[in-house]
Design a protein around this motif. Sequence first.
Motif, PDB file in Angstrom:
ATOM      1  N   ALA A  58       0.846  -1.192   0.000  1.00 14.16           N
ATOM      2  CA  ALA A  58       0.000   0.000   0.000  1.00 14.16           C
ATOM      3  C   ALA A  58       0.887   1.248   0.000  1.00 14.16           C
ATOM      4  CB  ALA A  58      -0.908   0.000   1.225  1.00 14.16           C
ATOM      5  N   ARG A  59       0.381   2.321  -0.572  1.00 12.63           N
ATOM      6  CA  ARG A  59       1.224   3.502  -0.722  1.00 12.63           C
ATOM      7  C   ARG A  59       0.938   4.596   0.303  1.00 12.63           C
ATOM      8  NH1 ARG A  59      -0.257   2.936  -5.876  1.00 12.63           N
ATOM      9  NH2 ARG A  59       1.051   1.636  -7.213  1.00 12.63           N
ATOM     10  N   SER A  60      -0.058   4.364   1.139  1.00 13.38           N
ATOM     11  CA  SER A  60      -0.342   5.340   2.196  1.00 13.38           C
ATOM     12  C   SER A  60      -0.980   4.583   3.346  1.00 13.38           C
ATOM     13  CB  SER A  60      -1.309   6.406   1.685  1.00 13.38           C
ATOM     14  OG  SER A  60      -2.594   5.830   1.509  1.00 13.38           O
ATOM     15  N   PRO A  61      -0.957   5.161   4.527  1.00 16.24           N
ATOM     16  CA  PRO A  61      -1.611   4.480   5.651  1.00 16.24           C
ATOM     17  C   PRO A  61      -3.098   4.269   5.383  1.00 16.24           C
ATOM     18  CG  PRO A  61      -0.981   6.742   6.238  1.00 16.24           C
ATOM     19  CD  PRO A  61      -0.306   6.422   4.944  1.00 16.24           C
ATOM     20  N   GLU A  62      -3.701   5.245   4.762  1.00 15.86           N
ATOM     21  CA  GLU A  62      -5.135   5.118   4.465  1.00 15.86           C
ATOM     22  C   GLU A  62      -5.394   3.915   3.568  1.00 15.86           C
ATOM     23  OE1 GLU A  62      -6.937   8.656   2.902  1.00 15.86           O
ATOM     24  OE2 GLU A  62      -8.726   7.549   2.249  1.00 15.86           O
ATOM     25  N   GLU A  63      -4.569   3.789   2.556  1.00 19.36           N
ATOM     26  CA  GLU A  63      -4.745   2.676   1.632  1.00 19.36           C
ATOM     27  C   GLU A  63      -4.486   1.341   2.329  1.00 19.36           C
ATOM     28  OE1 GLU A  63      -2.549   3.206  -2.014  1.00 19.36           O
ATOM     29  OE2 GLU A  63      -2.749   1.082  -2.486  1.00 19.36           O
ATOM     30  N   ALA A  64      -3.454   1.308   3.146  1.00 16.65           N
ATOM     31  CA  ALA A  64      -3.134   0.071   3.860  1.00 16.65           C
ATOM     32  C   ALA A  64      -4.296  -0.359   4.741  1.00 16.65           C
ATOM     33  CB  ALA A  64      -1.881   0.268   4.705  1.00 16.65           C
ATOM     34  N   LEU A  65      -4.810   0.591   5.489  1.00 24.15           N
ATOM     35  CA  LEU A  65      -5.913   0.289   6.387  1.00 24.15           C
ATOM     36  C   LEU A  65      -7.126  -0.205   5.606  1.00 24.15           C
ATOM     37  CD1 LEU A  65      -6.945   0.287   9.240  1.00 24.15           C
ATOM     38  CD2 LEU A  65      -7.437   2.729   9.059  1.00 24.15           C
ATOM     39  N   ARG A  66      -7.443   0.508   4.550  1.00 24.72           N
ATOM     40  CA  ARG A  66      -8.625   0.128   3.779  1.00 24.72           C
ATOM     41  C   ARG A  66      -8.453  -1.257   3.152  1.00 24.72           C
ATOM     42  NH1 ARG A  66      -9.474   4.508   1.249  1.00 24.72           N
ATOM     43  NH2 ARG A  66     -11.380   5.286   2.209  1.00 24.72           N
ATOM     44  N   ASN A  67      -7.292  -1.504   2.606  1.00 21.55           N
ATOM     45  CA  ASN A  67      -7.045  -2.819   2.007  1.00 21.55           C
ATOM     46  C   ASN A  67      -7.193  -3.938   3.044  1.00 21.55           C
ATOM     47  OD1 ASN A  67      -6.522  -1.539  -0.354  1.00 21.55           O
ATOM     48  ND2 ASN A  67      -4.305  -1.928  -0.354  1.00 21.55           N
ATOM     49  N   GLY A  68      -6.627  -3.705   4.200  1.00 30.86           N
ATOM     50  CA  GLY A  68      -6.737  -4.706   5.257  1.00 30.86           C
ATOM     51  C   GLY A  68      -8.191  -4.954   5.628  1.00 30.86           C
ATOM     52  N   LEU A  69      -8.939  -3.890   5.756  1.00 35.50           N
ATOM     53  CA  LEU A  69     -10.345  -4.014   6.148  1.00 35.50           C
ATOM     54  C   LEU A  69     -11.149  -4.747   5.093  1.00 35.50           C
ATOM     55  CD1 LEU A  69     -10.881  -0.449   7.654  1.00 35.50           C
ATOM     56  CD2 LEU A  69     -10.832  -2.621   8.914  1.00 35.50           C
ATOM     57  N   VAL A  70     -10.936  -4.387   3.853  1.00 39.98           N
ATOM     58  CA  VAL A  70     -11.687  -5.048   2.779  1.00 39.98           C
ATOM     59  C   VAL A  70     -11.373  -6.541   2.768  1.00 39.98           C
ATOM     60  CG1 VAL A  70     -11.947  -5.261   0.288  1.00 39.98           C
ATOM     61  CG2 VAL A  70     -11.931  -3.003   1.338  1.00 39.98           C
ATOM     62  N   SER A  71     -10.096  -6.878   2.915  1.00 40.39           N
ATOM     63  CA  SER A  71      -9.751  -8.301   2.871  1.00 40.39           C
ATOM     64  C   SER A  71     -10.351  -9.036   4.066  1.00 40.39           C
ATOM     65  CB  SER A  71      -8.236  -8.486   2.829  1.00 40.39           C
ATOM     66  OG  SER A  71      -7.673  -8.247   4.098  1.00 40.39           O
ATOM     67  N   PHE A  72     -10.423  -8.332   5.178  1.00 39.82           N
ATOM     68  CA  PHE A  72     -11.047  -8.934   6.358  1.00 39.82           C
ATOM     69  C   PHE A  72     -12.520  -9.251   6.102  1.00 39.82           C
ATOM     70  CE2 PHE A  72     -13.694  -8.084  10.107  1.00 39.82           C
ATOM     71  CZ  PHE A  72     -13.267  -9.097  10.948  1.00 39.82           C
ATOM     72  N   PHE A  73     -13.251  -8.306   5.597  1.00 34.87           N
ATOM     73  CA  PHE A  73     -14.679  -8.556   5.376  1.00 34.87           C
ATOM     74  C   PHE A  73     -14.919  -9.553   4.249  1.00 34.87           C
ATOM     75  CE2 PHE A  73     -15.017  -4.589   7.823  1.00 34.87           C
ATOM     76  CZ  PHE A  73     -15.903  -5.028   8.795  1.00 34.87           C
ATOM     77  N   ARG A  74     -14.038  -9.528   3.266  1.00 34.58           N
ATOM     78  CA  ARG A  74     -14.136 -10.566   2.245  1.00 34.58           C
ATOM     79  C   ARG A  74     -13.949 -11.945   2.870  1.00 34.58           C
ATOM     80  NH1 ARG A  74     -13.313  -7.629  -2.736  1.00 34.58           N
ATOM     81  NH2 ARG A  74     -11.159  -6.904  -2.516  1.00 34.58           N
ATOM     82  N   PHE A  75     -13.001 -12.021   3.760  1.00 38.90           N
ATOM     83  CA  PHE A  75     -12.741 -13.293   4.436  1.00 38.90           C
ATOM     84  C   PHE A  75     -13.979 -13.777   5.187  1.00 38.90           C
ATOM     85  CE2 PHE A  75     -11.433 -15.857   8.044  1.00 38.90           C
ATOM     86  CZ  PHE A  75     -10.542 -16.747   7.479  1.00 38.90           C
ATOM     87  N   THR A  76     -14.612 -12.870   5.893  1.00 36.90           N
ATOM     88  CA  THR A  76     -15.805 -13.288   6.651  1.00 36.90           C
ATOM     89  C   THR A  76     -16.920 -13.737   5.710  1.00 36.90           C
ATOM     90  OG1 THR A  76     -16.833 -11.096   6.777  1.00 36.90           O
ATOM     91  CG2 THR A  76     -15.245 -11.662   8.493  1.00 36.90           C
ATOM     92  N   ASP A  77     -16.942 -13.162   4.516  1.00 34.33           N
ATOM     93  CA  ASP A  77     -17.903 -13.617   3.516  1.00 34.33           C
ATOM     94  C   ASP A  77     -17.576 -15.019   3.032  1.00 34.33           C
ATOM     95  OD1 ASP A  77     -19.958 -11.946   3.103  1.00 34.33           O
ATOM     96  OD2 ASP A  77     -19.130 -10.939   1.355  1.00 34.33           O
ATOM     97  N   ASP A  78     -16.330 -15.204   2.648  1.00 33.91           N
ATOM     98  CA  ASP A  78     -15.909 -16.452   2.024  1.00 33.91           C
ATOM     99  C   ASP A  78     -15.918 -17.625   2.989  1.00 33.91           C
ATOM    100  OD1 ASP A  78     -15.509 -14.879  -0.132  1.00 33.91           O
ATOM    101  OD2 ASP A  78     -13.326 -14.809   0.030  1.00 33.91           O
TER     102      ASP A  78
END
Lengths: 212, 212
Positions: B88-108
Amino acid sequence: MTSAETRTERRRRMPRADRERQMMTIAEAVFSERGYAATSMDEIADRVGVSKPMIYEYFGSKEGLLVACIRQVRTELREVTAQAVIGARSPEEALRNGLVSFFRFTDDHRRSWELLLRTETAVVGPAAVAEIETARQEQIQLHIALFSAYMPNAEQRSLEAAAEILVGACERLSVWYVRHDDVTPEEAAEHIMRMTWFGLRSELEHPDDHGA
Amino acid sequence: MTSAETRTERRRRMPRADRERQMMTIAEAVFSERGYAATSMDEIADRVGVSKPMIYEYFGSKEGLLVACIRQVRTELREVTAQAVIGARSPEEALRNGLVSFFRFTDDHRRSWELLLRTETAVVGPAAVAEIETARQEQIQLHIALFSAYMPNAEQRSLEAAAEILVGACERLSVWYVRHDDVTPEEAAEHIMRMTWFGLRSELEHPDDHGA
DNA sequence: ATAGTAGGTTACTTCCAGTAGGGAACGGTA
DNA sequence: TACCGTTCCCTACTGGAAGTAACCTACTAT
């Protein structure tokens, strides 16, 4: 001291309401110290100084007893936090007051609070889960009411999400909080404020923007 | 069809590793559908098509079986989220990416995730509790690493608190999330971003400041 | 073919939630 | 005072599920 003993040591009868309170107090203590699963009803009965069927008479089941304990904590928590937010002059103040009272509560009722925290859902059965979920919902509703008073244009769904997030944050931070004896309720509340009110972004941009 | 039956219907031997996987898969399903407490080892043994002592041979106890299930979910989650934040290129992006992958995980892994969510601490015993706490600590460490990279001047304690808050927020929002089928992982992540990155204050001041 | 091992079983023990079927003390009434 | 109903309380059991002892059987390598 043969028959005199049994006669004088005779355990006293007690009105139902008193006995119930006593049972709940002891159950709360034993559950939170040894854990719900590891506690037997015989043990609680022993400590109360009464036989097991009495507990079943009054609470129906082991889970019923647990639910009664949880319900009491839940009710107190609801009243404390609801009281704390009334009379605030800004959303920020309302939120902070609520948070401080919440962490104070976890301090003052440490044992009960741990029981509630640690009594999550897998092992206990639907009733106890529902009871804890109700506690959360009460806090969530309080937050939603708070938010919507100040943000009338926001979507319902965003309000809900915000309230859930806040409740999760408090719940989890309280676990951290009880592990740190030197943190005050005000400081704990401030951590939540920084994150959820001011936002992490503001920490990066102007690290000392908000108060204290 | 007297002796032929018993001979042809004979259940197949299976190497240990395969049998363990099979047991875990079935246990995970049964635990999360009926609840840990309400599930008997006999039932799992039945569904696996094997006798109870085999499970004890491989997992030691009912709790051991649960721990094995949890550990697997935990490991997967750690890997998924850790992957998501790199690059990720910024803290905001890192945080968002982590969160999205987390919720995707809970879906999958909805079933596994619910097992983990619902398997909290009261009933199960110390080992399972520890396992879940480890899962949280892994996420917390990830967040701390993330934060400290971008906020080197912040106190350790504030970083910890922020990480705990974030984990609590995610945990709780995921409960809300699984109840709302029409919410996407991106939207769920965005709710968390709004609260914890931009802060509620910004909602009041300029309601449409941040993206989408 | 056969010994050793990995995979498997039946039949038990133990522990605990929950219950059946009473008994004894107290309050009111005569 | 004697009676009677209600409330509080007990001993002794049942049933189900976790966990175990002791034994069996199919496969594998030599």
